[in-house]
Design a protein around this motif. Structure first.
Motif, mmCIF file in Angstrom:
data_model
loop_
_atom_site.group_PDB
_atom_site.id
_atom_site.type_symbol
_atom_site.label_atom_id
_atom_site.label_comp_id
_atom_site.label_asym_id
_atom_site.label_seq_id
_atom_site.Cartn_x
_atom_site.Cartn_y
_atom_site.Cartn_z
ATOM 1 N N VAL A 1 43.092 38.342 76.875
ATOM 2 C CA VAL A 1 42.588 39.661 76.485
ATOM 3 C C VAL A 1 42.995 40.725 77.500
ATOM 4 C CG1 VAL A 1 40.676 38.780 75.102
ATOM 5 C CG2 VAL A 1 40.350 39.112 77.552
ATOM 6 N N ARG B 1 39.598 34.887 76.877
ATOM 7 C CA ARG B 1 38.434 34.998 76.010
ATOM 8 C C ARG B 1 37.488 33.821 76.225
ATOM 9 N NH1 ARG B 1 37.280 39.314 73.157
ATOM 10 N NH2 ARG B 1 39.178 39.314 71.899
ATOM 11 N N GLU C 1 45.169 26.721 72.336
ATOM 12 C CA GLU C 1 45.754 28.019 72.648
ATOM 13 C C GLU C 1 44.704 28.903 73.323
ATOM 14 O OE1 GLU C 1 47.343 29.601 69.048
ATOM 15 O OE2 GLU C 1 48.822 27.983 68.817
ATOM 16 N N GLN C 2 44.989 29.272 74.558
ATOM 17 C CA GLN C 2 44.086 30.141 75.298
ATOM 18 C C GLN C 2 44.321 31.595 74.885
ATOM 19 O OE1 GLN C 2 41.662 29.266 77.138
ATOM 20 N NE2 GLN C 2 42.084 27.154 77.761
ATOM 21 N N GLU C 3 43.258 32.261 74.494
ATOM 22 C CA GLU C 3 43.371 33.650 74.038
ATOM 23 C C GLU C 3 43.258 34.589 75.233
ATOM 24 O OE1 GLU C 3 41.211 36.759 70.937
ATOM 25 O OE2 GLU C 3 40.740 34.612 70.867
#
Length: 403
Positions: free
Chosen positions: A29, A39, A25-27
């Motif tokens: 921002v 992130r 899962e790519q965070e």
């Protein structure tokens, strides 16, 4: 017992990781848009080719303002289900607006289209009935069908011969419901809705369409696949989401005849036992529908960018599923190759996501991209160039001649 259970889960996760199939899962921002900050990339901006943000409305200021105003007027949450004290006037307003937009008698809101689909079949069908489902239908439809007691039949994707055989097999059932996605989300392929409706009429069956990947940008006014084919009066039940083209937040719905919707209010379990949508989301969704209905400029831009990407990839010799939908799946076959492409693209500042079994069949791994009206022609050219570079540096992707 607990230690064995935990160890089994760790082993399963390690096995997925060793095969490079672990979902990461790519965070994000930043707000959702064509360009986002991750992130993992030191909050560096990357080109986003993954979102269901078809019209580019996810961070549209009209929606943001509507949501802010909704918070001020209605507060944050309802803290209740609809039939107790969770029905706000804005819920009714949104249901009426969706009904008007989709040209249906009535609409019922759910927390998501997944909830709508899992709640629908059990409420409407029992052991005296039959449901006939396309083999590529969304997981929410599959799960919803499993929850009901109706006879279950399946036909190969868009295979009208198999559908007719299933209709013949179910002809002695009280009610027969044929269910299909309007657009199949892993393949970018539209349903053969004219063929489905013709067969359903011949055998006296009802038709349900999940139009999540169509409403807002396909058909006249963005009213979806039934409108595209002039079949709005031939589709009995329409489900969809507010979480894609219509603002990209959350929420789903079922639209149809008044009797169907009235019964779902009495019996659909996700509706009866889940909190109602927050009012601010409903206000923003009302603004999104207004924008989508008149968004011919955005639909034209989306069509142009979709054609540009599909043509560019085809000219490079890649196998691309579908024909004109902004879901653009590039088929690699091999899951490891799809992961390699994804990693290579991220290093170039482009976010694409690999899909492999069990999300798609074995041997049908792919990179699924989704075009947005927010993408520029230059950004799409950048993606095409990256695929050309990936093929050179990785030997990645399966040209059609070798697939």
């Amino acid at each position: 017992m607990q230690q064995q259970f935990d160890q089994r889960l760790r082993d399963n996760l390690d096995e997925l990781s060793s095969r490079k199939l672990l979902k990461i899962e790519q965070e994000i921002v930043s707000p959702q848009s064509a360009q986002i900050n991750l992130r993992a990339m030191g909050e560096r901006e990357v080109l986003n080719m993954c979102a269901n943000n078809y019209l580019g409305l996810a961070n549209h200021q009209a929606l943001v303002r509507a949501a802010h105003a909704g918070l001020e007027r209605h507060g944050f949450g309802m803290s209740s289900v609809r039939f107790i004290c969770g029905t706000h006037s804005v819920h009714r307003a949104l249901e009426r607006r969706l009904s008007e937009y989709l040209r249906r008698e009535d609409t019922i809101l759910f927390g998501s289209c997944f909830d709508a689909n899992t709640g629908l079949f059990e409420a409407l069908l029992d052991e005296h009935d039959a449901v006939i489902s396309d083999s590529l239908n969304h997981a929410s439809i599959i799960d919803g069908v499993r929850l009901c007691k109706a006879k279950r039949l399946r036909y190969a994707n868009n295979d009208m011969g198999e559908l007719e055989s299933a209709l013949r097999e179910a002809r002695h059932c009280r009610t027969v419901l044929v269910v299909t996605d309007g657009v199949f989300s892993m393949d970018g392929i539209g349903a053969n809705l004219p063929g489905i409706c013709d067969l359903a009429k011949r055998y006296g069956a009802l038709v349900m369409v999940d139009d999540s990947h169509a409403v807002g940008f396909i058909g006249p006014g963005g009213r979806g696949t039934p409108a595209r084919h002039g079949l709005e009066d031939r589709v009995d039940i329409l489900t969809g989401t507010l979480g894609k083209a219509l603002g990209g937040a959350s929420g789903g719905y079922v639209s149809g005849r008044a009797e169907i919707i009235a019964w779902l209010r009495q019996r659909a379990r996700p509706y009866l036992f889940s909190n109602s949508l927050m009012p601010a989301l409903c206000e923003a969704s009302l603004a999104a529908i207004d924008l989508a209905e008149d968004a011919e400029d955005l639909r034209e831009k989306l069509t142009a960018r979709t054609f540009q990407l599909r043509r560019g990839l085809s000219n490079l010799g890649f196998q691309v599923s579908g024909s004109d939908h902004p879901i653009v799946p590039l088929i690699t076959g091999d899951a490891a190759i799809a992961v390699q492409i994804s990693d290579y693209f991220l290093a170039l500042g482009i976010l694409v996501v690999p899909f492999s079994y069990p999300v798609v069949p074995q041997g049908a791994a792919r990179i699924r991209m989704q075009v947005s009206a927010a993408h520029s022609a230059e950004e799409i050219e950048r993606v095409i160039f990256a695929f050309r570079s990936a093929r050179t540096h990785l030997g990645a992707g399966s040209p059609r001649s070798g697939s």
